[in-house]
Design a protein around this motif. Structure first.
Motif, PDB file in Angstrom:
ATOM      1  N   PHE A   1     -38.327 -55.895 -13.734  1.00  0.00           N
ATOM      2  CA  PHE A   1     -38.393 -54.533 -13.215  1.00  0.00           C
ATOM      3  C   PHE A   1     -39.546 -54.436 -12.211  1.00  0.00           C
TER       4      PHE A   1
ATOM      5  N   GLU B   1     -35.685 -49.239 -22.926  1.00  0.00           N
ATOM      6  CA  GLU B   1     -34.250 -49.072 -23.152  1.00  0.00           C
ATOM      7  C   GLU B   1     -33.517 -50.405 -23.021  1.00  0.00           C
ATOM      8  N   PHE B   2     -33.918 -51.209 -22.031  1.00  0.00           N
ATOM      9  CA  PHE B   2     -33.289 -52.505 -21.806  1.00  0.00           C
ATOM     10  C   PHE B   2     -33.485 -53.433 -23.011  1.00  0.00           C
TER      11      PHE B   2
ATOM     12  N   THR C   1     -39.700 -38.828 -20.842  1.00  0.00           N
ATOM     13  CA  THR C   1     -39.232 -38.847 -19.461  1.00  0.00           C
ATOM     14  C   THR C   1     -40.173 -37.997 -18.620  1.00  0.00           C
TER      15      THR C   1
ATOM     16  N   LYS D   1     -33.029 -45.117 -10.674  1.00  0.00           N
ATOM     17  CA  LYS D   1     -32.098 -45.003 -11.797  1.00  0.00           C
ATOM     18  C   LYS D   1     -32.557 -45.853 -12.971  1.00  0.00           C
ATOM     19  N   ASP D   2     -33.039 -47.077 -12.666  1.00  0.00           N
ATOM     20  CA  ASP D   2     -33.442 -47.964 -13.761  1.00  0.00           C
ATOM     21  C   ASP D   2     -34.634 -48.867 -13.434  1.00  0.00           C
ATOM     22  N   TYR D   3     -35.148 -48.838 -12.190  1.00  0.00           N
ATOM     23  CA  TYR D   3     -36.298 -49.654 -11.761  1.00  0.00           C
ATOM     24  C   TYR D   3     -36.045 -51.144 -11.989  1.00  0.00           C
ATOM     25  N   GLN D   4     -34.794 -51.513 -12.068  1.00  0.00           N
ATOM     26  CA  GLN D   4     -34.394 -52.876 -12.378  1.00  0.00           C
ATOM     27  C   GLN D   4     -34.078 -53.638 -11.102  1.00  0.00           C
TER      28      GLN D   4
ATOM     29  N   LYS E   1     -37.475 -47.456 -18.916  1.00  0.00           N
ATOM     30  CA  LYS E   1     -36.271 -48.238 -18.636  1.00  0.00           C
ATOM     31  C   LYS E   1     -36.372 -49.649 -19.227  1.00  0.00           C
TER      32      LYS E   1
END
Length: 486
Positions: A439, A467-468, A477, A429-432, A464
């Motif tokens: 990440f 975006e962060f 994407t 979802k976010d690789y976070q 991601k």
């Protein structure tokens, strides 16, 4: 796509290889490429299938029918443009990827699939030759600094995407050369290292900074990472799996990756003390995957007396198994070029003991045949077959058993949560990770996997991160045809 009747007119053609007797005398690549006319015909075989399942088979979502069509039309520069829109490093995947896209090809239901991987390789090689691959520097910098730990395909892909977004990127690599397992884990006869070097040169000109011999958490304090606005961990899954049986610590029992790394360093002219050689030895490679195959090829180049390969799983069928129907990756016997150079392959066999002499040197292996008991809803059970014990002469045993996961150094020092397989915990979802500005991507997140998955994860994680940091991202994407400038 391609020529409307091309799949009926042209048969699949693949690269050929130099003769075994010639190629085992060196460590260079030994493929013999098709001519341009043949490659054009292969692109023409791509049929107008309506729904191109090759997209779903490819972890990158490569726009395969589109670049095939450009090759069919002779528009090679456009083909390169399309290919690079989803894949940062087609020169790596075009040589090393097992091509799940081909196994999902619609034409493959009734005929040989399109030779996608070879077309990809030819596109990128033509692009380098013609000078079409040039540095793409960002129009402006954001002022954000990002550290990427690990210079394998995931780290390099993440770095290039983040640099294109305008961030200042520094890549840390603990080895003395860049590339991760591409550098030292893949033999030169499959990937000559100048292929990595020419791409690194492009990345450097784009503005990415590289620092080698930097082992974050060991000789580079994690506190120094605080100067970066974000961190992307792409260190891979490098914990080697052992074989906990008697004699496993004896001289002559060697991890496959150590064996391969030593040889690659020798090929590159680096000093290697006490190199493990297979020369005039009875070599047994335990493990039937790609790394095991690479050990077979390297052992034959050393001049081994004999090369034997053990695999604990059953021998796969010669054709696609009904349990893995199209378009899934097939359970099917794979015979590599290294196997064809000389190897006694054995399935359903388990090593029980390493036998040594009074000096602690390996002299033989004890094995037993096994069966797998399959019960629906339960894990398969390994059963030894009574009366099948056997002793095999062996001077060198190479353990090609894969990896158990990433090393714990960074997770412990940074406070990163891990899952039950020791992978660094983060979702697609976010690789976070549990630390918002950190990440992770590639094998470090998902476990041991394919190069194409590593590139895909590096690209996705980069978006991601962007975006962060910025609140939005213009990075493409997966499978998005946001094409770079020609």
């Amino acid at each position: 796509m391609g020529k409307v009747t091309g799949f009926k007119e042209f048969e699949r053609k693949d690269e050929t290889y130099k003769p075994v007797k010639e190629r085992v005398t060196h460590y260079n690549e030994f493929t013999q490429p098709l001519n341009k006319a043949d490659i054009t015909e292969q692109g023409s075989r791509c049929m107008d299938c309506g729904i191109p399942f090759c997209h779903s088979g490819c972890p990158l979502g490569n726009l395969i029918p589109d670049f095939n069509h450009m090759v069919h039309q002779g528009e090679w520069k456009k083909a390169s443009w399309i290919l690079h829109s989803t894949n940062n490093f087609p020169e790596f995947t075009g040589r090393l990827c097992p091509a799940p896209c081909e196994q999902a090809c619609v034409l493959g239901i009734i005929d040989e699939p399109i030779s996608i991987e070879n077309i990809e390789k030819n596109i990128v090689e033509r692009a380098f030759k013609e000078g079409w691959i040039v540095p793409q520097t960002p129009n402006k910098r954001t002022g954000k600094k990002i550290a990427v730990v690990g210079s394998g395909p995931a780290g390099l892909a993440a770095a290039q995407q983040l640099n294109r977004a305008g961030h200042t990127v520094t890549v840390f690599e603990r080895d003395d050369e860049l590339g991760g397992l591409l550098r030292y884990g893949i033999p030169n006869f499959k990937l000559e290292k100048n292929i990595i070097d020419r791409r690194i040169a492009i990345l450097e000109k784009e503005g990415i900074k590289f620092k080698t011999n930097v082992n974050v958490g060991v000789n580079y304090s994690v506190d120094k990472l605080k100067k970066f606005d974000s961190i992307v961990l792409c260190g891979g899954a490098t914990q080697k799996r052992g074989l906990p049986i008697d004699g496993a610590d004896s001289a002559g029992v060697v991890q496959a990756m150590d064996f391969l790394t030593q040889q690659t360093k020798v090929v590159l002219g680096k000093e290697v003390k006490d190199q493990v050689l297979a020369t005039d030895k009875n070599v047994i490679v335990i493990g039937g995957g790609d790394t095991g195959s690479d050990c077979v090829g390297t052992s034959n180049r050393h001049g081994a007396k004999s090369v034997t390969n053990f695999e604990i799983m059953p021998k796969p069928p010669g054709q696609r198994s009904p349990s893995t129907p199209w378009p899934y990756w097939p359970l099917q016997l794979k015979t590599s070029t290294s196997h064809k150079e000389g190897c006694d392959r054995n399935w359903l066999i388990n090593t029980k003991e390493f036998i040594t002499n009074e000096k602690g040197e390996l002299t033989a292996l004890k094995t037993v045949n096994v069966e797998w008991k399959m019960v629906p809803g339960q894990r398969p059970e390994l059963i030894e077959v009574e009366g099948t014990e056997k002793t095999w002469p062996c001077d060198l045993a190479l353990l090609a058993l894969g990896f158990t996961g990433p090393e714990a150094t960074l997770s412990e020092k940074l406070g990163i949560e891990t899952d039950n397989r020791s992978n660094y915990k983060a979702t697609t979802k976010d690789y976070q990770t549990n630390i918002p500005h950190i990440f992770t991507a590639g094998d470090m997140r998902r476990g041991q996997s394919l190069i194409v998955w590593a590139i895909s994860e590096g690209r996705e994680a980069a978006r991601k991160v962007d975006e962060f940091l910025m609140g939005y991202s213009n990075l493409p994407t997966k499978g998005n045809g946001d094409l770079p400038p020609m």
